[in-house]
Motif scaffolding. Sequence first.
Motif, mmCIF file in Angstrom:
data_model
loop_
_atom_site.group_PDB
_atom_site.id
_atom_site.type_symbol
_atom_site.label_atom_id
_atom_site.label_comp_id
_atom_site.label_asym_id
_atom_site.label_seq_id
_atom_site.Cartn_x
_atom_site.Cartn_y
_atom_site.Cartn_z
ATOM 1 N N ASP A 34 0.821 -1.208 0.000
ATOM 2 C CA ASP A 34 0.000 0.000 0.000
ATOM 3 C C ASP A 34 0.858 1.261 0.000
ATOM 4 O OD1 ASP A 34 -2.289 -1.504 -0.010
ATOM 5 O OD2 ASP A 34 -2.588 -1.401 2.169
ATOM 6 N N SER A 35 2.010 1.198 0.644
ATOM 7 C CA SER A 35 2.829 2.408 0.762
ATOM 8 C C SER A 35 3.693 2.683 -0.460
ATOM 9 C CB SER A 35 3.691 2.347 2.020
ATOM 10 O OG SER A 35 4.617 1.291 1.912
ATOM 11 N N ILE A 36 4.257 1.647 -1.065
ATOM 12 C CA ILE A 36 5.158 1.900 -2.198
ATOM 13 C C ILE A 36 4.658 1.332 -3.522
ATOM 14 C CG2 ILE A 36 7.196 2.050 -0.731
ATOM 15 C CD1 ILE A 36 7.987 -0.736 -1.650
ATOM 16 N N GLY A 37 3.591 0.570 -3.511
ATOM 17 C CA GLY A 37 3.062 -0.008 -4.744
ATOM 18 C C GLY A 37 3.358 -1.495 -4.827
ATOM 19 N N ASP A 38 2.669 -2.159 -5.732
ATOM 20 C CA ASP A 38 2.790 -3.613 -5.828
ATOM 21 C C ASP A 38 4.135 -4.076 -6.379
ATOM 22 O OD1 ASP A 38 0.334 -4.127 -4.742
ATOM 23 O OD2 ASP A 38 -0.711 -4.186 -6.677
ATOM 24 N N ARG A 39 4.575 -3.502 -7.490
ATOM 25 C CA ARG A 39 5.840 -3.955 -8.092
ATOM 26 C C ARG A 39 7.053 -3.670 -7.212
ATOM 27 N NH1 ARG A 39 5.953 -5.498 -13.774
ATOM 28 N NH2 ARG A 39 3.826 -5.371 -14.526
#
Length: 140
Positions: A34-39
């Motif tokens: 949630d904080s930095i993205g999925d990839r």
Amino acid sequence: MRFLVRTVVNALALAAAAILLPGLTISGSDALADSIGDRPATVVAYLAIAVVFGVVNAFVKPIVAFVSTPLTCLTLGLFSIIVNALMIALTAWLSEFTPIVLMIDAFFWTAVLAAIIVAVVSAVLGWLLPDSAPERRAER
């Protein structure tokens, strides 16, 4: 620098094993995603598991390999695959105490096949990457 390269090679080898084997999964925490993205969270998860795997290989594997030397000699080296599978299983167990988890569904087939895949991918990537240590180049 060498530690970083070995960590990336281990992460790529573990990623190849996770892609090829349906019983091997690496999952990160939802808060990180949630904080930095999925990839980026997936990349961080593979790198974190690679660091744990590298530490296990650096400290535990030499002891297990030494103790299992008679069995390795008896099987003409094939028992080293089981030792590598044990290191992957130990990494999976240690990762249960972190937010990023390596899961293996069945020890024998999944861990042994993962050990073979990790060994082959690490060997190929180690062969393709140049040796970056300047003192080694000076000795040649």
